[in-house]
Each structure stands twice: as C-alpha cells, then as structure tokens.
Design an enzyme around this catalytic site. Structure first.
Site, short mmCIF file in Angstrom:
data_model
loop_
_atom_site.label_atom_id
_atom_site.label_comp_id
_atom_site.label_asym_id
_atom_site.label_seq_id
_atom_site.Cartn_x
_atom_site.Cartn_y
_atom_site.Cartn_z
N CYS A 24 3.78 -1.50 16.46
CA CYS A 24 2.79 -0.41 16.35
C CYS A 24 2.31 0.12 17.69
O CYS A 24 1.74 1.21 17.76
CB CYS A 24 1.58 -0.89 15.57
SG CYS A 24 1.94 -0.95 13.84
N1 CO8 Z 1 -1.21 -1.35 -6.71
C1 CO8 Z 1 -2.21 -1.91 -7.43
N2 CO8 Z 1 -2.84 -3.02 -7.07
C2 CO8 Z 1 -2.46 -3.62 -5.93
C3 CO8 Z 1 -1.41 -3.10 -5.12
C4 CO8 Z 1 -0.79 -1.92 -5.57
N3 CO8 Z 1 0.20 -1.34 -4.87
N4 CO8 Z 1 -1.27 -3.88 -4.06
C5 CO8 Z 1 -2.17 -4.87 -4.17
N5 CO8 Z 1 -2.88 -4.72 -5.32
C6 CO8 Z 1 -3.95 -5.59 -5.83
C7 CO8 Z 1 -3.82 -7.01 -5.32
O1 CO8 Z 1 -2.97 -7.75 -6.13
C8 CO8 Z 1 -5.23 -7.51 -5.37
O2 CO8 Z 1 -5.54 -7.89 -6.67
P1 CO8 Z 1 -6.50 -9.17 -6.92
O3 CO8 Z 1 -7.83 -8.79 -6.32
O4 CO8 Z 1 -6.49 -9.28 -8.40
O5 CO8 Z 1 -5.83 -10.31 -6.19
C9 CO8 Z 1 -6.06 -6.26 -5.05
O6 CO8 Z 1 -5.21 -5.15 -5.36
C10 CO8 Z 1 -6.47 -6.20 -3.61
O7 CO8 Z 1 -5.30 -6.49 -2.80
P2 CO8 Z 1 -5.36 -6.64 -1.26
O8 CO8 Z 1 -6.41 -7.63 -0.90
O9 CO8 Z 1 -3.98 -6.86 -0.73
O10 CO8 Z 1 -5.79 -5.15 -0.90
P3 CO8 Z 1 -6.54 -4.60 0.34
O11 CO8 Z 1 -7.79 -3.98 -0.12
O12 CO8 Z 1 -6.60 -5.57 1.47
O13 CO8 Z 1 -5.55 -3.43 0.80
C11 CO8 Z 1 -3.86 -3.00 2.44
C12 CO8 Z 1 -4.21 -3.70 1.14
C13 CO8 Z 1 -3.90 -1.50 2.17
C14 CO8 Z 1 -2.46 -3.39 2.85
C15 CO8 Z 1 -4.89 -3.37 3.52
O14 CO8 Z 1 -5.06 -4.75 3.58
C16 CO8 Z 1 -4.49 -2.88 4.90
O15 CO8 Z 1 -4.17 -1.73 5.12
N6 CO8 Z 1 -4.58 -3.74 5.88
C17 CO8 Z 1 -4.23 -3.38 7.26
C18 CO8 Z 1 -2.80 -3.54 7.40
C19 CO8 Z 1 -2.27 -2.96 8.67
O16 CO8 Z 1 -2.86 -2.21 9.40
N7 CO8 Z 1 -1.10 -3.32 8.92
C20 CO8 Z 1 -0.44 -2.82 10.05
C21 CO8 Z 1 0.95 -2.91 9.69
S1 CO8 Z 1 1.91 -1.81 10.56
C22 CO8 Z 1 2.38 -2.43 12.05
O17 CO8 Z 1 1.71 -3.22 12.65
C23 CO8 Z 1 3.68 -1.95 12.57
C24 CO8 Z 1 4.79 -2.77 12.07
C25 CO8 Z 1 6.07 -2.17 12.47
C26 CO8 Z 1 6.60 -1.08 11.57
C27 CO8 Z 1 7.29 -1.54 10.36
C28 CO8 Z 1 8.09 -0.48 9.66
C29 CO8 Z 1 8.63 -0.81 8.28
#
Ligand code: CO8
Length: 375
Positions: free
Chosen positions: A158
């Site tokens: 990133c």
């Molecule tokens: N649809 C419906 N429900 C879902 C989904 C979905 N798609 N996904 C998860 N849920 C559910 C989960 O199962 C969970 O249910 P329960 O509470 O019953 O367990 C609930 O929703 C909440 O899940 P999460 O706790 O996972 O959800 P969050 O509120 O934390 O949101 C995110 C998830 C959006 C992923 C969030 O955590 C986030 O954005 N975090 C930051 C991540 C970030 O910035 N990452 C950076 C990655 S990119 C990077 O560094 C570069 C990498 C290199 C590039 C790669 C290219 C491929």
C-alpha cells in the site's frame, strides 16, 4: 529534513474502462456460495467444511464505503465457474498489461508537468505486485517513452507509491536524476479471492503517475513544494499475500486462497489508524505546523471509516469532503494508488501557499507521507 526546492510538477491517472458494482459482485459471490454449499452439502453436514455465508452490498458499503470499483478486465470476475478476471497472456514482443496501464498514466503526468522524455532521467514503477520479476516493467515503460537513463521496479504494497516518491525526492536532491517519473500500475484484481466473502469487494485496478523535479526546472501550471518526506514500517502478518516465485517449489497451488490477498481487517483497522494519526501528527509538529494548517488531506483509500477516524484524531473534528476527499466509493482500495488518485482529482483548486498531506498506510505495516505546499 527541509528542502523546498524539489517539487511534484505533474500527475496522471489511468482509470480502466470497466466498472463492477457491489451488487454485481455480491450477486456472483452469492451464486458461487450457493453452488459451493450444494456441491459440498455432505461435508458441510458432517462438519468437515464450513458453509459459505451470503455477502451483502449494504454491508460492503457500510463497512468500507466502497460502492464500485474499476477493473482492467471484467470478463470472468462474475463467472461463478471462474471467479477471476480473464487477462490472456501476451506474446513477449507485445507490451505487458501493466506497462500499458502505466504508460497511459505516465503520458498524462508528463503532459501535466510540461516535460518531454528527454527531460526525465529515471523511471520508477512502484506498486503492490508486478506481473513478472524481470525485465522490470519500469524499463519497458522507459523504452516505450524513449527515456534515457535508468528504471527499476519496487514493491511496498500500500505504500509503494509514496515510498517511490520519497526515492524520487532523494534522487533529485542528490543530483542523481534531474527529474523522476514515478508510476503505480495497480493491477490488483488477479490477486483478489472473489470466492472469499471477507475480501471479495475490497480492490480495484488503476494506474497513477507523478513527475518529481527541481523547482528551478519546473514550468507546470500546478506544482507543489515537497516540504518533508517521512516513512515508517513495522512488521505485521495481518495483511498478507504468499504468492511468489517459490510457490511452485512448495508443491501447493500457487493460486490457492493462502497465496492470494488475505487479512485480519479488524486488527488492521485498530492498529493502523493510531499509527497513521501519530505519524502525520508528528511530521506536522516537527515542521512547525498543526493539523489545522492543512488545507487538504490526500489519504490512503482503504476504508472510509479509517479515513474519517484518522482525520478526526488529528483535527479534533470531522473533515468535510473538500478537505479530505474520498475516491474509494468509486475506485475501491487501489493498493498504493489511492492517495494519488485523491490528489489527481482534487488539487487544482488549492491556492498558492496551501498546505496538503499525502499519506499511505497499509500492509507491512507501512506508512509513507509527504508534506506538500502549493506553489
Ligand atoms: N457481507 C456480509 N457480511 C459480512 C461480509 C460481507 N461481505 N464480510 C464480513 N461480514 C460479516 C462478518 O462475518 C461479521 O459477522 P459477525 O459479526 O456475525 O461475526 C460482520 O460482518 C463484521 O465483520 P468484520 O468484523 O470483518 O467487519 P468490519 O466491520 O471489520 O469490516 C473491513 C471489514 C471492511 C475489511 C474492515 O475491517 C476494514 O476495512 N479494515 C481495514 C482493512 C485495510 O485497510 N486493509 C488494507 C488492506 S490493503 C493493503 O494494505 C495493500 C495490500 C496490497 C494490495 C493487494 C491487492 C489484491
């Protein structure tokens, strides 16, 4: 460090021709999940396999702020028998896909900077993945543009774009290059696991580019003094991709889920937000500024809630859309290019003397920032 004589003099943005909405992705994922669950009913019933739950477009928008993303190739992504884009291999005498994306952004950046190929001494292609190890994509683009000098690729997930701008700054400051072209062709879609509910929606494809040169050679209409650069890394396994040239030797599927992008999104959110706010706050303070002095925040575009939280920690209030522009609603997370897309689309209205912060944060962990002042 303080040196106001090195500038960003132009930026470019290549937006791929296809977009995929949350609804399209979720529809494909849910059909895939239903098929998977039906085909594996016995194993799921016996507790040997976990059933795949449905995804939801509402969840995606609420949890991330993402509504759609651009992709280099749309075909295949919503095909439940494939769940990956179709990007046919090109012959070795044809331009590579990533070089094609890079070239489109680079041409725009050169035009914006009012620079010709003969004015550039170095090309850096920096992104989360390159589609091959060698020859460098940067050297392919360098040849296509007719630039003399040298080019190389670098990977910092990133923070690839900001770290490359730092290297460009260093090169111009040291005199090893008069001007550097930095390009970030983020072709993320092939590394995304479209069968994983937690991450199938996160990434999009894009390419950004910038020209860095000395103020004394700059003739562009919109340019920015680089007042300071600052980088930090801290090892974390919370965002990981294991795909690499050794994958073949492991004997497992090089394209299996463990080798594609995966993350512990919650931990990333919790750990990276305070790191990024402290990093930026410390940088501003060291240069004698406060967050209130900043007119524009061009922040990494991974999650709208992260951006809101980081700016709130810094300003003590919410920022409006003009102060901290969001592009991830349309572009999704574009790995290192997000903050540069925000810059590209939201900088021309600034007045001379206005201060801006360009900052990336993500895998590594890595944080890279630049303090910029409109000239
Ligand atoms: N649809 C419906 N429900 C879902 C989904 C979905 N798609 N996904 C998860 N849920 C559910 C989960 O199962 C969970 O249910 P329960 O509470 O019953 O367990 C609930 O929703 C909440 O899940 P999460 O706790 O996972 O959800 P969050 O509120 O934390 O949101 C995110 C998830 C959006 C992923 C969030 O955590 C986030 O954005 N975090 C930051 C991540 C970030 O910035 N990452 C950076 C990655 S990119 C990077 O560094 C570069 C990498 C290199 C590039 C790669 C290219 C491929």
């Amino acid at each position: 460090m303080s040196n106001a004589s090195i500038v960003i003099s132009g930026s470019g943005l290549y937006t791929p021709p296809h977009s995929v909405t949350n609804e399209e992705l979720v529809d494909a994922y849910n059909r895939y999940a239903d098929k998977f669950n039906a085909e594996n009913a016995a194993a799921i019933e016996a507790g040997e396999l976990a059933a795949k739950p449905h995804s939801s477009a509402e969840f995606i928008e609420k949890a991330s702020g993402i509504k759609s993303r651009y992709v280099f190739a749309k075909e295949g992504i919503c095909d439940i028998d494939r769940m990956a884009p179709v990007i046919p291999q090109r012959a070795e005498d044809e331009m590579s896909h990533q070089a094609e994306m890079a070239l489109a952004a680079a041409k725009q950046a050169l035009a914006a900077a009012n620079k010709k190929p003969e004015d550039i001494d170095a090309v850096i292609v920096s992104c989360a993945y390159t589609q091959r190890a060698y020859p460098a994509i940067a050297i392919e683009v360098q040849a296509a543009l007719g630039i003399a000098g040298f080019g190389f690729d670098m990977l910092v997930a990133c923070s690839a774009a900001t770290f490359a701008l730092h290297r460009a700054y260093d090169s111009v400051a040291s005199g090893s290059a008069r001007a550097v072209l930095v390009i970030n062709p983020e072709l993320t879609s092939p590394q995304l696991n479209y069968t994983d509910r937690d991450s199938h929606f996160i990434f999009g494809d894009v390419a950004t580019a910038m020209v860095v040169e000395k103020a004394e050679t700059c003739t562009s209409q919109h340019s920015y003094d680089i007042l300071d650069i600052k980088a930090v890394t801290s090892f974390s396994n919370n965002i990981r991709s294991n795909f690499g040239y050794v994958s073949r030797a492991h004997g497992d599927d090089p394209f299996g889920p463990a080798n594609l992008f995966h993350q512990n999104g919650r931990s990333v959110f919790k750990e990276v937000c305070p790191m990024a706010a402290d990093h930026i706050g410390g940088q501003l303070e060291a240069k004698g500024f406060t967050p209130a002095d900043v007119k524009r925040w061009w922040l990494h575009q991974a999650n709208i809630n992260m951006n809101n939280l980081i700016v709130r920690k810094l300003l003590g209030r919410d920022a409006d859309a003009e102060e901290a522009p969001i592009v991830l609603d349309r572009y999704a997370n574009t790995a290192s290019a997000g903050s540069l897309i925000a810059f590209n689309l939201h900088h021309e209205d600034l007045a001379a003397g206005d201060l801006g912060v360009l900052c990336s944060f993500g895998a590594g962990y890595s944080i890279g920032s630049l303090l910029l002042r409109k000239r």
